[in-house]
Structures are given as C-alpha cells and as structure tokens.
Enzyme design. Structure first.
Site, PDB file in Angstrom:
ATOM      1  N   LYS A  84      -2.267  -3.513  -7.335  1.00  0.00           N
ATOM      2  CA  LYS A  84      -2.386  -4.687  -6.890  1.00  0.00           C
ATOM      3  C   LYS A  84      -2.972  -5.737  -7.791  1.00  0.00           C
ATOM      4  O   LYS A  84      -3.701  -5.167  -8.623  1.00  0.00           O
ATOM      5  CB  LYS A  84      -3.202  -5.126  -5.392  1.00  0.00           C
ATOM      6  N   SER A 159      -3.109  -8.712   2.655  1.00  0.00           N
ATOM      7  CA  SER A 159      -2.560  -9.241   1.469  1.00  0.00           C
ATOM      8  C   SER A 159      -2.046  -8.395   0.429  1.00  0.00           C
ATOM      9  O   SER A 159      -1.253  -8.925  -0.530  1.00  0.00           O
ATOM     10  CB  SER A 159      -3.899  -9.836   0.780  1.00  0.00           C
ATOM     11  N   SER A 183      -6.415  -5.841   4.793  1.00  0.00           N
ATOM     12  CA  SER A 183      -5.372  -6.066   3.688  1.00  0.00           C
ATOM     13  C   SER A 183      -4.562  -4.665   3.183  1.00  0.00           C
ATOM     14  O   SER A 183      -3.716  -4.906   2.222  1.00  0.00           O
ATOM     15  CB  SER A 183      -5.841  -6.953   2.664  1.00  0.00           C
TER      16      SER A 183
END
Length: 473
Positions: A84, A159, A183
């Site tokens: 990420k 997210s 997330s």
C-alpha cells in the site's frame, strides 16, 4: 485469464513459495508473470500507483541466483508482493495516495518493508488507496478510482482498495494493507480475499504514514488464510523504532493451521451481529457458522452491553487524530486535498476535547466487556460489513427496508469493534450474493492470538471453496 502464465498466477502465495524453494519455478518467472498481468488488467482497475518494473526484475534475478546455489533467503524467497502506498520504501516514491506527498522519496524503509525484504520478498510496486487512508471507497482524485475486479462498476472498498483489487485479480501474490477502522478487512471482504488486522501493537508502524495513531496497524492481504499466516510471520513482532509495539513474543503462525476447531467456543452477539444487514450477507455468515459447527465448534450467544455505541466512538477518534496530524498541511495546502478528505479533516478540527475523551473512555469500557466475554468463548464471528459492493460514486447504501443511509458509518458497523478495542480480526471469504459479489465473515480473537484466527480460518477454508474462485477480468 488469457496468459501463458495464468496457471502460475492462480497458485497461492504459499504454493509458489514452495515451488521456488524446490527450484520448480524461478523468481524471474513469477515477476514476469505478475508484470504481464499488471500490464493486461490494471488499466481497468487502477490498483497500482507505481510499478517498480526495473527494480523488481533486478531483485528477481538476484533471488534466482541465490536459489540456484542453494541459499534460502527466507519464507518469501522470490515471491512478488506489493505495498500500500503509505508504506515507505527507501529511494522509491511513496505518496499515501495524495498530491501533497506526490514527489516524496523516503530515505528509509518502513520496518514492515525491511522485514519482508529480509524474508526474500520481491516488491512489484505501490498500491492505490483512499487519499491518506481517510475513507472507505478508494475513489482517489489524484491517481484514479480503484475498481472491483468482480465488477468494475462496483467499488473495492478502502482504504486499502488497491491492495484488495490487486490480490484478487492476480496482479500480486500478496499485499500489505493498513487498517484503522477496517481498511484491510473491508476491501478483503469486498474483493473476496483474506486479510488480517493484527492486535494493536503486534506490528510496527515505523515508516508508515499515519491516519489515527491509536488505532493504526499494518497487516497481510492474500488469497488464502494460509498465505496471510506465512506473510504475517515475516514481519510481526516488537520493533525498537516504534514504542507502541508490544514486547510479546510471536509464534509459528503456520504450525496450527491444520489443527481442528473441534471444541472451540465461537461467540456471537445476536442482537448486533445479525441485525441491520443485507439478507445475502446474513445468510452467508450464518451458513459459515453452521459449517464450523459441523467441524465441531460450539456457537455461544454472548451479551456485550455497550456494543451499540461503537460507530460514534470510532468516527470521533478517526476524525480527531487525523486532523491533528494534518493540521499544518490543511492550513497551508488545503487545495491539494481531495474534497472528501479535506471535509473530513475540517470536521475533525471542530470536535471538542470532551468528545475525544469520552470516545476513549468508551473504548476502555468496550474492551473490558470483550475481555470478560473471552472467559466464555475463544473467538467471535460476525459479518465483516453489512452489505456487498455498491456502485462506484454512491455515498448512500440501502441495507434494509429500502432506507438509504450514509455509507461511511454503515461500512464500519462490524469492523469498528476490533479497531476500538485493539483486538485482532481476520476476514475470511464465505460466499457471494446474487450478483456474484463476494461476502466475508470477520473472526475476532483475544489480544495477540492471531494464530487461533488463522486456525479457524484455515479450517473453514479446508472444507469450502469460496477462496478459490477468481474474478473473470
């Protein structure tokens, strides 16, 4: 999957790690296959912000030479992973999905990055995300809207939406996500993969751009529970560079995967866990509980008196702490934020200190209630979220009775509980709705008992095939 590499890409992370170790597959083949797949489908999904093609090929060649001379780098030797884009990689751009950090080149690795390198992983690139991790849709105004590989008109949640989409669509064998209010677990459920939020303090946050300090943690996302366990063992544990990490020893997370669940007591909170959710989600999770009962687990009803206040407390903490971190940028560069994130940060500035203190007091109360309940049960199971993937751009969701409600608060109905209490929780795929969209269940455990979550998830996956299905993209 029209590629000469399709059969290889369909193998699990654990399988390809074993193939590299026995020299049946080379790291170069794995990286070439993954890069080919990224080139073929990421134009439709926008899962990656940056692809490190040159660097990945160079590392893969070095890994192959090591394997040829019998030098084992570790459990992830030659396995292509992705990170990420709020996880720092020394010398390579890390944006946190933002314009503000659009040109930032870290001078150090995050601890998670370092430990994965030491375990032999090869990094393919950095994954798209909701800007600064503050949101649940992964609609990114700077790097493109991430799309769900099961239906590109649907959202991938967030997210860590890029992480979920990349793993599900076979663009990497595993990924790192971060989880504050859900997330990791939300995109894992929405994209039909496994994903772990570790116990708060189990994983170092050093080198990871924060959202809310008191809830942030990083964790693995992969196609199977076994894959998550293999990844997790590589980076979990105390880090002197992060004072929030606990001095609690790790274990061999692979060791208990084949142990049965017979005799385990699994708790449910009937008045909350199976209230206010779409029928396909309810049916899938209830069927999963029946499956575990068939394997010998006992389902136990548990009362958690104050569980209904968790969404309000979660939104309070998750508004106040990010606004403190972003305070200077919000004043100096407000135009560089996406509209949704800027609004959330402005709202966080308007909260009173009393709101924040009361939310923190509630967290202690809720954790104490769960710790008391763990005297009766070994783990809890509930839905990961109350609905399946909505259409991109929608801010409302219909859960029951045709009533529209705000998606941001609804999406955290179940994931907020472990986030507030600091407990570990694991998403496990458990079904599909009538539109072929994935459904996930959340397994919640005692502090630092991630091994039990892996045991339960792996036992479930040994008799089901939801995790083996792939999107048609």
């Amino acid at each position: 999957m029209a590629s000469s590499y399709s059969e290889l890409l369909d193998r699990s992370l654990t399988e390809v790690a074993g193939l590299v170790r026995t020299r049946q597959v080379s790291p170069v083949e794995l990286v070439d296959a993954s890069l080919e797949r990224i080139s073929a489908v990421d134009g439709q999904l926008s899962a990656y912000i940056s692809v490190f093609e040159h660097e990945a090929r160079q590392v893969a060649k070095a890994s192959e030479l090591m394997a040829m001379v019998g030098h084992d780098l570790g459990p992830l030797h030659g396995v292509p992973l992705a990170l990420k884009d709020n996880v720092s990689v020394k010398g390579l751009r890390t944006t946190a999905g933002s314009r503000i950090l659009g040109d930032w080149i870290p001078d150090h690795d995050a601890t998670v990055t370092t430990r994965l390198r030491q375990a032999g992983a090869v990094f393919l690139g950095k994954l798209n995300m909701h800007e600064f991790a503050w949101g649940g849709t992964s609609q990114n105004p700077h790097y493109g809207t991430v799309r769900n590989p099961w239906n590109t008109e649907r959202f991938p949640a967030g997210s860590s939406g890029g992480s979920g989409a990349a793993v599900a669509s076979r663009m990497c064998f595993g990924a790192i996500g971060t989880d504050t209010g859900g997330s990791i677990r939300l995109p894992a459920a929405i994209n039909g993969i496994a994903g772990l939020r570790p116990t708060y303090g189990r994983v170092s946050n050093h080198g990871i751009i924060p959202l809310a300090w008191s809830m942030d943690t990083a964790g693995p996302m992969a196609r199977t529970v076994e894959d998550c366990a293999l990844m997790f063992g590589a980076f979990a544990g105390h880090d002197p560079q992060d004072a929030t990490t606990a001095r609690v020893g790790t274990v061999d997370y692979m060791a208990r995967l084949k142990e049965p669940v017979k005799g385990l007591r699994i708790g449910i909170v009937p008045g909350y866990f199976f209230h206010h959710l779409q029928p396909p989600v309810k049916h899938a999770v209830q069927a999963a509980l029946k499956t575990l009962e068939g394997l010998g687990a006992e389902i136990v009803d548990v009362e958690i008196g104050h569980i209904h206040g968790n969404i309000s407390a979660q939104l309070t903490v998750e508004a106040a702490e990010p606004s403190a971190y972003h305070q200077r940028w919000l004043r100096e560069r407000p135009q560089d934020y996406g509209d949704d994130v800027r609004t959330l940060l402005e709202v966080g500035e308007m909260l009173l200190a009393t709101h924040y203190v009361q939310a923190q007091r509630y967290r202690t109360l809720l954790r104490n209630e769960f710790m008391e309940a763990f005297r009766r049960v070994d783990a809890f199971i509930c839905p990961t979220l109350p609905f399946t993937a909505t259409r991109i751009g929608e801010t409302k969701v219909v859960i029951e009775d045709g009533i529209e409600e705000d998606m941001l608060s609804a999406i955290m109905q179940y994931t907020g509980v472990p986030s507030l209490t600091g407990l570990p929780s694991l998403n496990v795929p458990c079904g599909f709705d009538d539109d072929g969209l994935p459904i996930g269940m959340q397994v919640i455990g005692k502090p630092f008992d991630e091994a039990l979550l892996f045991q339960i998830g792996a036992s479930y996956q040994s008799v089901t095939d939801f995790h083996r299905r792939a999107p048609a993209i």
